[in-house]
Design an enzyme around this catalytic site. Sequence first.
Site, PDB file in Angstrom:
ATOM      1  N   ARG A   1       0.826  -1.211   0.000  1.00  0.00           N
ATOM      2  CA  ARG A   1       0.000   0.000   0.000  1.00  0.00           C
ATOM      3  C   ARG A   1       0.853   1.252   0.000  1.00  0.00           C
ATOM      4  O   ARG A   1       1.860   1.310   0.683  1.00  0.00           O
ATOM      5  CB  ARG A   1      -0.889   0.026   1.257  1.00  0.00           C
ATOM      6  CG  ARG A   1      -1.317  -1.320   1.738  1.00  0.00           C
ATOM      7  CD  ARG A   1      -1.903  -1.298   3.140  1.00  0.00           C
ATOM      8  NE  ARG A   1      -3.080  -0.474   3.254  1.00  0.00           N
ATOM      9  CZ  ARG A   1      -3.719  -0.271   4.398  1.00  0.00           C
ATOM     10  NH1 ARG A   1      -3.278  -0.834   5.512  1.00  0.00           N
ATOM     11  NH2 ARG A   1      -4.784   0.503   4.417  1.00  0.00           N
TER      12      ARG A   1
ATOM     13  N   GLY B   1      -7.063   7.610  -2.595  1.00  0.00           N
ATOM     14  CA  GLY B   1      -7.305   7.003  -3.894  1.00  0.00           C
ATOM     15  C   GLY B   1      -6.376   7.471  -4.998  1.00  0.00           C
ATOM     16  O   GLY B   1      -6.512   7.059  -6.135  1.00  0.00           O
TER      17      GLY B   1
ATOM     18  N   MET C   1      -3.043   7.140  -5.168  1.00  0.00           N
ATOM     19  CA  MET C   1      -1.953   6.222  -5.485  1.00  0.00           C
ATOM     20  C   MET C   1      -2.454   4.809  -5.319  1.00  0.00           C
ATOM     21  O   MET C   1      -3.599   4.583  -4.985  1.00  0.00           O
ATOM     22  CB  MET C   1      -0.763   6.512  -4.605  1.00  0.00           C
ATOM     23  CG  MET C   1      -0.093   7.796  -5.028  1.00  0.00           C
ATOM     24  SD  MET C   1       1.245   8.207  -3.979  1.00  0.00           S
ATOM     25  CE  MET C   1       0.454   8.256  -2.425  1.00  0.00           C
TER      26      MET C   1
ATOM     27  N   ARG D   1      -6.724   7.665  10.095  1.00  0.00           N
ATOM     28  CA  ARG D   1      -6.106   8.960   9.810  1.00  0.00           C
ATOM     29  C   ARG D   1      -7.099  10.034  10.224  1.00  0.00           C
ATOM     30  O   ARG D   1      -8.304   9.780  10.324  1.00  0.00           O
ATOM     31  CB  ARG D   1      -5.774   9.086   8.319  1.00  0.00           C
ATOM     32  CG  ARG D   1      -7.010   9.061   7.452  1.00  0.00           C
ATOM     33  CD  ARG D   1      -6.720   9.106   5.983  1.00  0.00           C
ATOM     34  NE  ARG D   1      -7.933   8.763   5.257  1.00  0.00           N
ATOM     35  CZ  ARG D   1      -7.967   8.249   4.036  1.00  0.00           C
ATOM     36  NH1 ARG D   1      -6.851   7.978   3.401  1.00  0.00           N
ATOM     37  NH2 ARG D   1      -9.112   7.985   3.448  1.00  0.00           N
TER      38      ARG D   1
ATOM     39  N   HIS E   1     -15.789   8.118  -3.420  1.00  0.00           N
ATOM     40  CA  HIS E   1     -14.768   9.080  -3.827  1.00  0.00           C
ATOM     41  C   HIS E   1     -15.334  10.497  -3.916  1.00  0.00           C
ATOM     42  O   HIS E   1     -14.762  11.440  -3.374  1.00  0.00           O
ATOM     43  CB  HIS E   1     -14.188   8.654  -5.186  1.00  0.00           C
ATOM     44  CG  HIS E   1     -13.166   9.603  -5.721  1.00  0.00           C
ATOM     45  ND1 HIS E   1     -13.470  10.583  -6.635  1.00  0.00           N
ATOM     46  CD2 HIS E   1     -11.866   9.742  -5.429  1.00  0.00           C
ATOM     47  CE1 HIS E   1     -12.377  11.270  -6.903  1.00  0.00           C
ATOM     48  NE2 HIS E   1     -11.385  10.790  -6.191  1.00  0.00           N
TER      49      HIS E   1
ATOM     50  N   SER F   1      -0.035  51.740   3.959  1.00  0.00           N
ATOM     51  CA  SER F   1      -0.903  50.609   3.689  1.00  0.00           C
ATOM     52  C   SER F   1      -0.448  50.013   2.358  1.00  0.00           C
ATOM     53  O   SER F   1      -0.423  50.703   1.341  1.00  0.00           O
ATOM     54  CB  SER F   1      -2.356  51.072   3.606  1.00  0.00           C
ATOM     55  OG  SER F   1      -3.172  49.983   3.253  1.00  0.00           O
TER      56      SER F   1
ATOM     57  N   TYR G   1      -2.305  45.682  10.878  1.00  0.00           N
ATOM     58  CA  TYR G   1      -3.596  45.133  10.475  1.00  0.00           C
ATOM     59  C   TYR G   1      -3.571  44.647   9.037  1.00  0.00           C
ATOM     60  O   TYR G   1      -2.685  45.018   8.267  1.00  0.00           O
ATOM     61  CB  TYR G   1      -4.715  46.173  10.646  1.00  0.00           C
ATOM     62  CG  TYR G   1      -4.613  47.348   9.701  1.00  0.00           C
ATOM     63  CD1 TYR G   1      -5.192  47.275   8.424  1.00  0.00           C
ATOM     64  CD2 TYR G   1      -3.943  48.508  10.065  1.00  0.00           C
ATOM     65  CE1 TYR G   1      -5.073  48.341   7.537  1.00  0.00           C
ATOM     66  CE2 TYR G   1      -3.833  49.574   9.180  1.00  0.00           C
ATOM     67  CZ  TYR G   1      -4.392  49.484   7.918  1.00  0.00           C
ATOM     68  OH  TYR G   1      -4.287  50.520   7.037  1.00  0.00           O
TER      69      TYR G   1
END
Length: 910
Positions: free
Chosen positions: A98, A107, A109, A365, A485, A799, A886
């Site tokens: 895997r 999905g 790989m 995961r 998927h 600014s 800011y």
Amino acid sequence: MSEIKRVYYFGGKSADGDGTMKNLLGGKGANLAEMCLLGLPVPAGLTITTETCMAYYANDCQLPSDLMDQVWKGMKKIEEAMGMKYGDPNAPLLLSCRSGARASMPGMMDTVLNIGLCSATIPGLIQKTNNPRFVYDSYRRLMMMYADVVMEKAEGLEPTEGKGIRKVLDEILDEFKHEKGYKSDTELTADELQMLADSFKKTIKKVLGKEFPDDAHEQLVGSIKAVFKSWNGKKAVSYRRIENIPDDWGTAVNVQAMVFGNMGDHSATGVAFTRNPATGENVFYGEWLINAQGEDVVAGIRTPNPLNDDTKNEQNKHLKSMQEFMPEIYKELCDIRNVLEKSFRDMLDIEFTIQEDKLYMLQCRVGKRTGTAALNMAMEMLDEGLIDDKTAVMRVDPSQLDELLHPIIDPNSEKKFTPVVKGLPAGPGAAVGKVVFSSEAAVAWKKRDKHAHIILLRKETNPEDIDGMEVSSGILTSLGGMTSHAALVARGWGKCCIVGAGALEVDEVKKVAKIKGSNVVIKEGDVVSLNGTKGHVYMEALDLMDATENPLFQHFMAIVDKYRTMGVRANADTPKDARQAVEFGAEGIGLFRTEHMFYAKGAEEPLFHLRKMILSKNEEERRKALDDLFPFVKRDMKATLEVMDGMPLTFRLLDPPLHEFVPQEKAKQEELAKALGIKWEDVVKRGEELHETNPMMGHRGVRLGITYPEISEMQIRAMFEATAELMAEGKKPIPEIMVPVTCDVSELDVTKKIVDRVYQEVCTEMKIDKIDYLYGTMIEIPRACLLANKMAESAEFFSFGTNDLTQMTFGFSRDDASAFIHDYTSKKLIPADPFQTIDQSGVGELMEMAVVRGRSARPKLKVGICGEQGGDPASVAFCFKNGLNYVSCSPYRVPIARLAAAQAAIKFGK
Ligand code: ADP
Ligand code: MG
Ligand code: MG
């Protein structure tokens, strides 16, 4: 030299690695190790490091010479743990191989299962299990995956007529089932599966020109290489580009003992989320299939069963849940859910398999979730004491907040229509758009019209579709469950998505979808509306509305502001925008564009005076026009100042080149001619005289005020008078004057003289002692950055106008760059579009210099940013690191900027 450790073992309750080692072991490998350490049932295996993947590529796609030795050594431990031997004719161990990168790439790989089945091991496994059906089912699966992943994709073979070997084999299987009258794979008998395997073998030879390897050793080496290769597969590369995953991370390879969900009715496989990934609700949420293996659940071959009562819905409520069918194992799984959540302190996405009533964990995961779910979970976990409030702030990706502020379907509009079809609510929110039936069509449409809203309608999606999914506003599929998927990807991206709308009969080739039991047909280009929160599809364009009703949102943002140290303002030009901005938490206006009042609806009259002013021949004419214009400018400034009571409001003096306002229609030109008492021809002529070859660098910004000081004077007077009037009304206006497009302090000094004079006049006229205001400049020309210490002698604030600053630094025209920027980003010449996210190495360097030099002259110099990038999370973090006071962005991005600023303070603050 000591050897490089390339292989990490995990199994039993021990492991060489652990959950923190994602960079080296990939997410899957690190978490498999961690689950072992937590004492969970995980089939033994080993993880080959991501470094080895990079070594493989550096070595011209050859496995490093020391790798297989380490693999075979590790294999001994697996064999001991499992009590079977790889390639053993009597009790053969089978393996899965895997992929698993640092960041999850679902999905994208490849994985090969059942490795090690060959003529030498098949009889032994049949004898051992007494289950020939299972063995041949596993064998045909191995062949399908191996031929596809190892023999075709990894070899870079282009499928003939666009049909890959997997598809060819799938069709043989389908045809066979059709002949027999079978509906499901599970009806195939052992003999039939054996026959299928033979026919697969022949087909593989015929299509790919090579034999399927009948050797366990060769199968494993081939699979490892193929997984490395899949890191550079088309889908994976495409996904990395979208998700900004670096190419040099590489993937790890996990070689793991197989456990079998396809051994009969006491075997099963499933996937689950420890909480609902669409809503965040604290319920165990999953799907499973009896007598199945691996991808069957997500592939949409059979409708998966619900895990429990909480997961039942219209499509699956007639199917047995695990809670009902295997209550003990379900309970064990629930306990594991708790162990995992306590340990990872987050919502997890898990894969499990049951082999003859024994449960195994195959993966966990951190689960992808919608923005709504991310926020709800963070707040609930905070409540449960699972996480602290800092962690809660970090849990929501700023760009995901966008989704919470995004529209939902207006319930009143929804009441008027009936859905034509229903599916599963996989990604909440709403989308209204035109239907297309392929990913290519979606991409092409978006290219033709970048404002188009597209709904991608497919039977199901697969990793090849991600480009089209990305450009679509909504995704609708006829097949698939909540973990399909389409559902996973859409949720990850916060996209509206409905899956498993079973009544749709989709014909992707003919580009139509019929709805069973009705005569409704959806064709390409038809407008549909999706309610992704309910799973309802409409054939009408429904009204949308804002989705800020979530009470947790306000609470969350309050915690966010506790950690935020940098200010957040909005760019707003009207009282309405200003109000919206304040509602979203803006603490001031960082950019009020004076000229916007001339673009707005109902701006006919001031625009007429402005045009008169522009086309005036001399100062006298111009002053007269300015006098007529004055009350409108003052009125607009006052209205917004009033909304912003007690908060700073930065007025930028007139910025764009004047010719932008010259009328082009004859009627308007004649009207002006009359007002100015000149001939129509003269109006046209005066207009033409204003034409510039390069207006972006032409007579604009402060330069207008240098040539025509009376223009600046009028605006400054309007601002001071509006302020003074509000003060008299007991308000607390805080105006700031901002001079645009400056490149030298002399421009600021000249303008300041006007400011000082008008200030005195207004104070005297209005009989007040003092008006508090700031005087400053936009920094948007590289020269101004270089001379920032000089600029700061006159300016009290800077600014950054990063749109122009980017334009001037790159020499990329901001109005024309869209034609070629994509070529730069897709070819990776630059990491991202610098008009969307600050180019930190170039433009950023200039900003840093300007801050440092500016503050060397004026230590208290206030610095902000008001370009588009001010609402981009990465740019916000950059501004924080460089000590800006800011950021200012469009009202809808204010919450995003607040969160990004809080996260930057947590990550980089002292
Ligand atoms: P992905 O990263 O795309 O999820 P995986 O590597 O998790 O791919 O594997 C694909 C499928 O194969 C998953 O459903 C997984 O549960 C299953 N699988 C992987 N390894 C094993 C194993 N050792 N035993 C049984 N099933 C496995
Ligand atoms: Mg997986
Ligand atoms: Mg500008």
